[in-house]
Design an enzyme around this catalytic site. Structure first.
Site, PDB file in Angstrom:
ATOM      1  N   TYR A 118     -14.210  -2.083   3.317  1.00 43.08           N
ATOM      2  CA  TYR A 118     -13.445  -1.691   4.514  1.00 43.08           C
ATOM      3  C   TYR A 118     -13.891  -0.356   5.101  1.00 43.08           C
ATOM      4  O   TYR A 118     -13.163   0.194   5.927  1.00 43.08           O
ATOM      5  CB  TYR A 118     -11.956  -1.511   4.156  1.00 43.08           C
ATOM      6  CG  TYR A 118     -11.259  -2.631   3.463  1.00 43.08           C
ATOM      7  CD1 TYR A 118     -11.198  -3.907   4.019  1.00 43.08           C
ATOM      8  CD2 TYR A 118     -10.599  -2.405   2.261  1.00 43.08           C
ATOM      9  CE1 TYR A 118     -10.503  -4.925   3.382  1.00 43.08           C
ATOM     10  CE2 TYR A 118      -9.896  -3.413   1.621  1.00 43.08           C
ATOM     11  CZ  TYR A 118      -9.858  -4.672   2.195  1.00 43.08           C
ATOM     12  OH  TYR A 118      -9.161  -5.656   1.565  1.00 43.08           O
TER      13      TYR A 118
ATOM     14  N   ARG B 204       0.803  -1.217   0.000  1.00 42.12           N
ATOM     15  CA  ARG B 204       0.000   0.000   0.000  1.00 42.12           C
ATOM     16  C   ARG B 204       0.840   1.273   0.000  1.00 42.12           C
ATOM     17  O   ARG B 204       0.552   2.208  -0.739  1.00 42.12           O
ATOM     18  CB  ARG B 204      -0.890  -0.011   1.256  1.00 42.12           C
ATOM     19  CG  ARG B 204      -1.821   1.175   1.362  1.00 42.12           C
ATOM     20  CD  ARG B 204      -2.512   1.203   2.728  1.00 42.12           C
ATOM     21  NE  ARG B 204      -3.099  -0.073   3.066  1.00 42.12           N
ATOM     22  CZ  ARG B 204      -4.314  -0.459   2.696  1.00 42.12           C
ATOM     23  NH1 ARG B 204      -5.077   0.353   1.997  1.00 42.12           N
ATOM     24  NH2 ARG B 204      -4.774  -1.651   3.040  1.00 42.12           N
TER      25      ARG B 204
ATOM     26  N   CYS C  47     -26.590  -1.948  -8.076  1.00 44.69           N
ATOM     27  CA  CYS C  47     -27.789  -2.200  -7.274  1.00 44.69           C
ATOM     28  C   CYS C  47     -27.446  -2.814  -5.924  1.00 44.69           C
ATOM     29  O   CYS C  47     -27.766  -3.980  -5.646  1.00 44.69           O
ATOM     30  CB  CYS C  47     -28.750  -3.079  -8.049  1.00 44.69           C
ATOM     31  SG  CYS C  47     -29.258  -2.265  -9.561  1.00 44.69           S
TER      32      CYS C  47
HETATM   33  C1  LIG Z   1      -0.724  -7.852   1.878  1.00 47.63           C
HETATM   34  C2  LIG Z   1       0.593  -8.264   2.383  1.00 47.63           C
HETATM   35  C3  LIG Z   1       1.650  -7.358   2.397  1.00 47.63           C
HETATM   36  C4  LIG Z   1       1.502  -5.909   2.020  1.00 47.63           C
HETATM   37  O1  LIG Z   1       0.733  -5.190   2.918  1.00 47.63           O
HETATM   38  P1  LIG Z   1       0.574  -3.601   2.748  1.00 47.63           P
HETATM   39  O2  LIG Z   1      -0.295  -3.214   3.864  1.00 47.63           O
HETATM   40  O3  LIG Z   1      -0.048  -3.368   1.430  1.00 47.63           O
HETATM   41  O4  LIG Z   1       1.931  -3.012   2.852  1.00 47.63           O
HETATM   42  C5  LIG Z   1       2.887  -7.817   2.799  1.00 47.63           C
HETATM   43  N1  LIG Z   1       3.086  -9.105   3.186  1.00 47.63           N
HETATM   44  C6  LIG Z   1       2.063 -10.000   3.200  1.00 47.63           C
HETATM   45  C7  LIG Z   1       2.337 -11.387   3.637  1.00 47.63           C
HETATM   46  C8  LIG Z   1       0.792  -9.618   2.804  1.00 47.63           C
HETATM   47  O5  LIG Z   1      -0.208 -10.491   2.822  1.00 47.63           O
END
Ligand SMILES: *Cc1c(COP(=O)(O)O)cnc(C)c1O
Length: 440
Positions: A336, A297, A364
């Site tokens: 979320y 993210r 919808c």
């Molecule tokens: C989703 C995930 C990430 C990344 O998480 P972010 O919040 O997008 O940084 C890293 N490692 C694992 C194992 C994940 O499932």
């Protein structure tokens, strides 16, 4: 259910949303610019809804994160589930980073983007035997194993092929990341990871199994984490485990600290990468291990936006601004309760007096609300808006619900832009369907 943290200060205004994002500018004539490209020009040619990514922003965030770890280098594996477009993976590869994958499909996608198997970390609670074999075929460099059962399966698959898989045990540190209940992963009641108390014994067991070699410990406690406290608590537990393992005579090469670093969607005080680097350096000081992270993210969210047009405005108990983008495009608000800033593309719209509006899609479902109770100018049919910070967990979560084709995708780089995925043709929605012969 725990809901998203509500900031104690008022929501940012349209002007504040733009000012806080270095890649956005409002031009008096051309309207909202992403880097040097007027978003109206993209919408004129490609239509809406359209996802737009800034290559420059992705590059600069990759660099910022790497620079934060200058004092003690870190191996970076981008969590590609956040946005797995080949053009994004190209930027990741160019920055010298690898990827964190969660499926066989992601392994093949990463390989298609030219990422070497050695730079792939394979995570996930339900890797199938076929996926494990595929990963071994492609020389995947690290398997983050989430259970004793998976370890046994990986040992059998790898030994049967005469190969040795490099294994990091993903431990569940039983800390609460303080984020939304649907994106917390490090508590003992989540499905993720190996119980902290059984990790040392399983590591010792792994060292005796054929086909696997334990190389380290991994941890990932959740996503959109806005406080350093849960990170520090998790890293302290991992460091304690690593010391125990080393004292028992085991080799621990790597400590993978996962992802989860939050971003400022709503004017929140999000921790900086330097704080994460500092917490890792502090927790693992004096331990001779290679540190690794799996950001998703943080790298991508601010680099993308979703362009939408106003279809009509319905004046009922509230003002409903109905957009041509919907929850099938951007699922995060429905799933979320996530908050995304919304900025009109027109300079006059962005300056006009505001009153509350709900921005909704045409799907919808009552949950098809992209932004609720927002101070918005009097947006007319045909007006355009940008829904901000949708570069991560945006386009990748789209569906074609309500027979709505997948939106177009565009990448901007400085003053240039290209379509990186055309809008899906509606006929493609049923192109692979077959009606059985016996249905007359
Ligand atoms: C989703 C995930 C990430 C990344 O998480 P972010 O919040 O997008 O940084 C890293 N490692 C694992 C194992 C994940 O499932």
């Amino acid at each position: 259910m725990q809901t998203a943290p509500i900031p104690t200060h008022p929501d940012p205004t349209i002007a504040e949303l733009i000012a806080a994002r270095p890649h956005l500018h409002m031009h008096a004539m051309d309207g909202l610019l992403l880097d040097d490209v007027p978003l109206h020009a993209i919408a004129d040619q490609v239509g809406t809804p359209t996802w737009v990514l800034s290559a420059g922003t992705i590059r600069s965030r990759l660099r910022t994160l790497q620079d934060a770890f200058a004092a003690r280098p870190v191996a970076m594996h981008y969590a590609m589930k956040a946005n797995d477009h080949l053009a994004v993976l190209r930027l990741v590869r160019q920055a010298g980073a690898g990827v964190d994958v969660v499926s066989g499909g992601e392994i093949l996608r990463a390989r298609a983007a030219g990422i070497d198997g050695a730079h792939i970390v394979f995570a996930g609670v339900g890797k199938t035997a076929d996926e494990l074999a595929l990963a071994l075929d492609h020389g995947v460099g690290q398997f983050n194993v989430e259970s004793a059962e998976e370890l046994a399966m990986l040992s059998a698959v790898a030994a049967g092929r005469g190969q040795v898989a490099r294994v990091a045990l993903r431990i569940n540190p039983d800390v609460d990341a303080g984020t939304h209940a649907k994106i917390t992963t490090g508590r003992s009641d989540n499905k993720f990871g190996i119980a902290y108390t059984s990790a040392a014994a399983l590591y010792a067991h792994a060292a005796t199994l054929p086909g696997v070699r334990p190389i380290g410990i991994s941890v990932h406690i959740g996503s959109q984490i806005l406080s350093m406290l849960p990170f520090r608590a998790a890293f302290a537990r991992v460091a304690e485990l690593v010391r125990t393992l080393m004292a028992d005579g085991h080799t621990v090469e790597t400590v993978d600290c996962g992802g989860g670093l939050g971003v400022d969607y709503r004017g929140e005080a999000a921790p900086l990468p330097a704080a994460l680097a500092g917490a890792m350096q502090h927790a693992f000081a004096g331990l001779d291990v290679r540190l690794a992270i799996e950001p998703g993210r943080w790298l991508l969210a601010p680099a993308g936006l979703l362009l939408a047009s106003v279809v009509l405005v319905k004046h009922a108990a509230r003002r409903f601004v109905v957009l041509d983008a919907a929850m099938n495009d951007l699922l995060r608000p429905a799933m979320y309760d996530s908050w995304h800033g919304v900025v009109p593309l027109g300079a006059a719209d962005a300056r006009a007096p505001v009153s509350p509006a709900d921005l909704v899609g045409p799907v919808c479902e009552s949950s098809d609300v992209l932004a609720q109770h927002r101070p918005m100018p009097p947006l007319m049919p045909g007006a355009r808006v940008a829904i901000l910070d949708t570069g991560a967990y945006g386009s990748v979560m789209s569906s074609t619900y309500n027979a709505r084709p997948l939106a177009a995708q565009v990448m901007v780089d400085g003053g240039r832009w290209s379509v990186i995925r055309p809008r899906q043709a509606t006929e493609r929605l049923w192109a692979d369907e077959a009606v059985p012969d016996w249905m007359t």
